[in-house]
Design an enzyme around this catalytic site. Structure first.
Site, short mmCIF file in Angstrom:
data_model
loop_
_atom_site.label_atom_id
_atom_site.label_comp_id
_atom_site.label_asym_id
_atom_site.label_seq_id
_atom_site.Cartn_x
_atom_site.Cartn_y
_atom_site.Cartn_z
N GLY A 46 0.84 -1.20 0.00
CA GLY A 46 0.00 0.00 0.00
C GLY A 46 0.87 1.24 0.00
N GLN A 51 3.21 10.00 0.83
CA GLN A 51 4.50 9.34 1.00
C GLN A 51 5.48 9.65 -0.13
OE1 GLN A 51 2.42 5.41 1.97
NE2 GLN A 51 4.31 5.24 3.15
N CYS A 94 5.76 -0.06 7.31
CA CYS A 94 5.39 1.10 6.52
C CYS A 94 6.60 1.52 5.69
CB CYS A 94 4.96 2.25 7.44
SG CYS A 94 4.51 3.74 6.56
N LEU A 95 6.38 1.79 4.41
CA LEU A 95 7.50 2.17 3.54
C LEU A 95 8.16 3.47 4.00
CD1 LEU A 95 6.03 1.25 0.03
CD2 LEU A 95 7.80 0.03 1.30
N HIS A 136 -4.72 1.68 7.39
CA HIS A 136 -3.34 2.21 7.51
C HIS A 136 -3.13 3.35 6.51
CE1 HIS A 136 1.24 1.33 7.68
NE2 HIS A 136 1.09 2.22 6.71
N GLU A 137 -3.55 3.13 5.25
CA GLU A 137 -3.34 4.15 4.20
C GLU A 137 -4.20 5.39 4.44
OE1 GLU A 137 -0.79 3.75 2.51
OE2 GLU A 137 -0.56 1.62 2.88
N HIS A 140 -2.59 7.63 6.79
CA HIS A 140 -1.55 8.46 6.16
C HIS A 140 -2.15 9.78 5.67
CE1 HIS A 140 2.25 6.36 6.01
NE2 HIS A 140 1.69 5.25 5.58
NI NI Z 1 2.50 3.30 5.58
#
Ligand code: NI
Length: 174
Positions: A46, A51, A94-95, A136-137, A140
């Site tokens: 995701g 991000q 998380c990236l 989660h997204e 963000h």
């Molecule tokens: Ni994330």
């Protein structure tokens, strides 16, 4: 299409609230393609536009497993309409927070309203990994990260560790 640089903590942009998309046009579609390419390139499941430094309410997700066919899903202006009382726990990464995994309890089922690539309003009810990933997204888009589920002390330790290992692209030794 192009792979974008993924912003990692600490960076204040990750705490900002993203703006809704007003019109789904060629630029928005290009952004979504770039998000998919960036996500697949990093082996993520995701990615939210913030991000890659774009404060627009767009997320992309693909929770298919490696031996399955790709299943790219994109969500424009996603809004959570319903959350179940029943919860599930996943160890989330998380990236934007390298090498950090945190067990997080979230509602097991969520219903989300969103706009699709054709600009049409849609509703999805999901559970399991997709439900967790979508929540989660969407977090963000509201400037919330998985480390915000931790105490300030634990959060600071993680950020300090990541800061130390972060490469400084401006540093040159000649
Ligand atoms: Ni994330």
């Amino acid at each position: 299409m192009s792979v974008k640089d993924i912003i990692t903590v600490p960076n204040d942009i990750l705490k900002k609230i993203s703006e809704p998309i007003v019109n789904v046009g060629i630029n928005e579609k290009k952004l979504i393609n770039d998000l998919f390419e960036t996500m697949y390139n990093s082996n993520g499941i995701g990615l939210a536009a913030v991000q890659v430094g774009i404060l627009k309410r767009v997320v992309v997700i693909d929770v298919s497993s490696k031996d399955e066919k790709k299943n790219p899903m994109s969500f424009i202006n996603p809004v959570i309409k319903n959350l179940s009382d029943e919860t599930s726990v996943y160890e989330e990464g998380c990236l934007s927070i390298p090498e950090t995994f945190i067990e997080i309890e979230r509602p097991k089922v969520c219903e989300v309203e969103y706009i699709d690539l054709d600009g049409k309003k849609k509703m999805i009810k999901c559970e399991g990994l997709l439900s967790t990933c979508l929540q989660h997204e969407i977090n963000h888009l509201d400037g919330k990260l998985i480390i915000d589920h931790l105490s300030k002390l634990k959060r600071d330790i993680i950020i300090k560790k990541i800061s130390k290992t972060k490469k400084n692209p401006d540093r040159v030794i000649v």
